[in-house]
Design a protein around this motif. Structure first.
Motif, PDB file in Angstrom:
ATOM      1  N   LEU A  10       0.871  -1.179   0.000  1.00 10.34           N
ATOM      2  CA  LEU A  10       0.000   0.000   0.000  1.00 10.34           C
ATOM      3  C   LEU A  10       0.902   1.221   0.000  1.00 10.34           C
ATOM      4  N   HIS A  11       0.881   2.007  -1.075  1.00  9.41           N
ATOM      5  CA  HIS A  11       1.778   3.167  -1.197  1.00  9.41           C
ATOM      6  C   HIS A  11       1.116   4.421  -0.632  1.00  9.41           C
ATOM      7  N   PHE A  12       1.914   5.236   0.058  1.00  8.28           N
ATOM      8  CA  PHE A  12       1.443   6.498   0.625  1.00  8.28           C
ATOM      9  C   PHE A  12       2.308   7.624   0.069  1.00  8.28           C
ATOM     10  N   ASP A  13       1.707   8.824  -0.071  1.00  7.40           N
ATOM     11  CA  ASP A  13       2.501   9.956  -0.540  1.00  7.40           C
ATOM     12  C   ASP A  13       2.934  10.840   0.629  1.00  7.40           C
ATOM     13  N   ARG A  14       2.746  10.358   1.844  1.00  7.30           N
ATOM     14  CA  ARG A  14       3.165  11.103   3.047  1.00  7.30           C
ATOM     15  C   ARG A  14       3.677  10.076   4.056  1.00  7.30           C
ATOM     16  N   GLU A  15       4.197  10.604   5.180  1.00  4.74           N
ATOM     17  CA  GLU A  15       4.712   9.687   6.183  1.00  4.74           C
ATOM     18  C   GLU A  15       3.584   8.819   6.761  1.00  4.74           C
ATOM     19  N   ILE A  16       3.929   7.592   7.124  1.00  2.00           N
ATOM     20  CA  ILE A  16       2.914   6.667   7.639  1.00  2.00           C
ATOM     21  C   ILE A  16       2.820   6.787   9.155  1.00  2.00           C
ATOM     22  N   THR A  17       1.603   6.968   9.646  1.00  2.00           N
ATOM     23  CA  THR A  17       1.380   7.121  11.092  1.00  2.00           C
ATOM     24  C   THR A  17       0.944   5.785  11.695  1.00  2.00           C
ATOM     25  N   ASP A  18       0.899   5.747  13.028  1.00  2.00           N
ATOM     26  CA  ASP A  18       0.406   4.544  13.701  1.00  2.00           C
ATOM     27  C   ASP A  18      -1.050   4.267  13.328  1.00  2.00           C
ATOM     28  N   GLN A  19      -1.828   5.335  13.139  1.00  2.00           N
ATOM     29  CA  GLN A  19      -3.223   5.143  12.709  1.00  2.00           C
ATOM     30  C   GLN A  19      -3.292   4.464  11.335  1.00  2.00           C
ATOM     31  N   ASP A  20      -2.403   4.880  10.430  1.00  2.00           N
ATOM     32  CA  ASP A  20      -2.369   4.249   9.108  1.00  2.00           C
ATOM     33  C   ASP A  20      -2.112   2.750   9.240  1.00  2.00           C
ATOM     34  N   LEU A  21      -1.174   2.405  10.129  1.00  5.63           N
ATOM     35  CA  LEU A  21      -0.816   1.001  10.314  1.00  5.63           C
ATOM     36  C   LEU A  21      -2.009   0.230  10.880  1.00  5.63           C
ATOM     37  N   GLU A  22      -2.731   0.848  11.831  1.00  7.48           N
ATOM     38  CA  GLU A  22      -3.939   0.209  12.382  1.00  7.48           C
ATOM     39  C   GLU A  22      -4.985   0.015  11.295  1.00  7.48           C
ATOM     40  N   MET A  23      -5.174   1.054  10.471  1.00  3.86           N
ATOM     41  CA  MET A  23      -6.128   0.978   9.369  1.00  3.86           C
ATOM     42  C   MET A  23      -5.734  -0.158   8.427  1.00  3.86           C
ATOM     43  N   ALA A  24      -4.423  -0.253   8.137  1.00  7.84           N
ATOM     44  CA  ALA A  24      -3.946  -1.291   7.220  1.00  7.84           C
ATOM     45  C   ALA A  24      -4.177  -2.680   7.804  1.00  7.84           C
ATOM     46  N   LYS A  25      -3.982  -2.815   9.114  1.00 11.35           N
ATOM     47  CA  LYS A  25      -4.236  -4.114   9.753  1.00 11.35           C
ATOM     48  C   LYS A  25      -5.706  -4.507   9.618  1.00 11.35           C
ATOM     49  N   GLY A  26      -6.583  -3.523   9.797  1.00  5.96           N
ATOM     50  CA  GLY A  26      -8.012  -3.779   9.630  1.00  5.96           C
ATOM     51  C   GLY A  26      -8.342  -4.185   8.206  1.00  5.96           C
ATOM     52  N   GLN A  27      -7.823  -3.439   7.235  1.00  5.48           N
ATOM     53  CA  GLN A  27      -8.070  -3.763   5.822  1.00  5.48           C
ATOM     54  C   GLN A  27      -7.486  -5.130   5.480  1.00  5.48           C
ATOM     55  N   ALA A  28      -6.302  -5.434   6.032  1.00  2.00           N
ATOM     56  CA  ALA A  28      -5.663  -6.724   5.746  1.00  2.00           C
ATOM     57  C   ALA A  28      -6.551  -7.865   6.216  1.00  2.00           C
ATOM     58  N   ALA A  29      -7.129  -7.706   7.414  1.00  4.50           N
ATOM     59  CA  ALA A  29      -7.943  -8.782   7.985  1.00  4.50           C
ATOM     60  C   ALA A  29      -9.302  -8.900   7.306  1.00  4.50           C
ATOM     61  N   ASN A  30      -9.889  -7.744   6.939  1.00  2.55           N
ATOM     62  CA  ASN A  30     -11.287  -7.763   6.504  1.00  2.55           C
ATOM     63  C   ASN A  30     -11.498  -7.680   4.999  1.00  2.55           C
ATOM     64  N   PHE A  31     -10.529  -7.108   4.293  1.00  5.29           N
ATOM     65  CA  PHE A  31     -10.763  -6.863   2.873  1.00  5.29           C
ATOM     66  C   PHE A  31      -9.700  -7.527   1.985  1.00  5.29           C
ATOM     67  N   LEU A  32      -8.421  -7.398   2.382  1.00  2.00           N
ATOM     68  CA  LEU A  32      -7.344  -7.907   1.517  1.00  2.00           C
ATOM     69  C   LEU A  32      -7.187  -9.416   1.608  1.00  2.00           C
ATOM     70  N   SER A  33      -7.566 -10.018   2.747  1.00  2.58           N
ATOM     71  CA  SER A  33      -7.441 -11.464   2.880  1.00  2.58           C
ATOM     72  C   SER A  33      -8.818 -12.089   3.069  1.00  2.58           C
ATOM     73  N   ASN A  34      -8.902 -13.372   2.782  1.00  3.66           N
ATOM     74  CA  ASN A  34     -10.112 -14.155   3.005  1.00  3.66           C
ATOM     75  C   ASN A  34      -9.828 -15.066   4.189  1.00  3.66           C
ATOM     76  N   ASP A  35     -10.409 -14.756   5.361  1.00  2.00           N
ATOM     77  CA  ASP A  35      -9.966 -15.461   6.568  1.00  2.00           C
ATOM     78  C   ASP A  35     -10.443 -16.904   6.648  1.00  2.00           C
ATOM     79  N   VAL A  36     -11.231 -17.346   5.681  1.00  2.00           N
ATOM     80  CA  VAL A  36     -11.576 -18.777   5.619  1.00  2.00           C
ATOM     81  C   VAL A  36     -10.374 -19.588   5.128  1.00  2.00           C
ATOM     82  N   ILE A  37      -9.617 -19.018   4.219  1.00  2.00           N
ATOM     83  CA  ILE A  37      -8.533 -19.792   3.599  1.00  2.00           C
ATOM     84  C   ILE A  37      -7.149 -19.165   3.777  1.00  2.00           C
ATOM     85  N   GLU A  38      -7.083 -17.930   4.306  1.00  2.00           N
ATOM     86  CA  GLU A  38      -5.787 -17.255   4.378  1.00  2.00           C
ATOM     87  C   GLU A  38      -5.510 -16.693   5.770  1.00  2.00           C
TER      88      GLU A  38
END
Lengths: 82, 82
Positions: free
Chosen positions: A45-73
């Motif tokens: 995930l590319h950003f055009d500004r510095e990455i904050t802790d909130q960004d990392l939390e958001m990314a963790k949420g997206q990773a779990a809920n949208f980017l991966s399928n938790d049935v198989i991944e």
């Protein structure tokens, strides 16, 4: 460029036919020391500004809920790279 | 279990339609701070013994010549994990 790397792998109990095919091919070449191969995804995930802790939390949420399928991944890592 | 992780990404100049689709979807959810998404591969080579420097060299060779297609992909990392 700042980015967040999300690493996703197929669950351990799941067959991974693509990985199995690669492992078989390596075995045919004599690389018997490799017992198994698993193939997953590496998402940047590319950003055009510095990455904050909130960004990392958001990314963790997206990773779990949208980017991966938790049935198989499983999400194995969400890391920041500058 | 010792393993070697091979990380492969589509080359920078190359279109990545799957990544583009994910980026568009994140934008629709309001995540405008993410400028781009690229999707590559994370390949695990599992070993049943300790990994030597020779194994790592072998894996780098396989990553460049067999696991990736150097017309469209870059090997971004080959690392050992115990």
């Amino acid at each position: 460029m700042p980015k967040i790397i999300v690493e996703i792998m197929p669950k351990k109990d799941l067959l991974d036919p693509q990985g199995k095919a690669v492992a078989n091919s390596l075995h045919r070449e004599g690389k018997k020391e490799i017992t198994a191969v698993r193939i997953g995804k590496r998402i940047e995930l590319h950003f055009d500004r510095e990455i904050t802790d909130q960004d990392l939390e958001m990314a963790k949420g997206q990773a779990a809920n949208f980017l991966s399928n938790d049935v198989i991944e499983d999400v194995v890592a969400v890391t920041k790279e500058d």
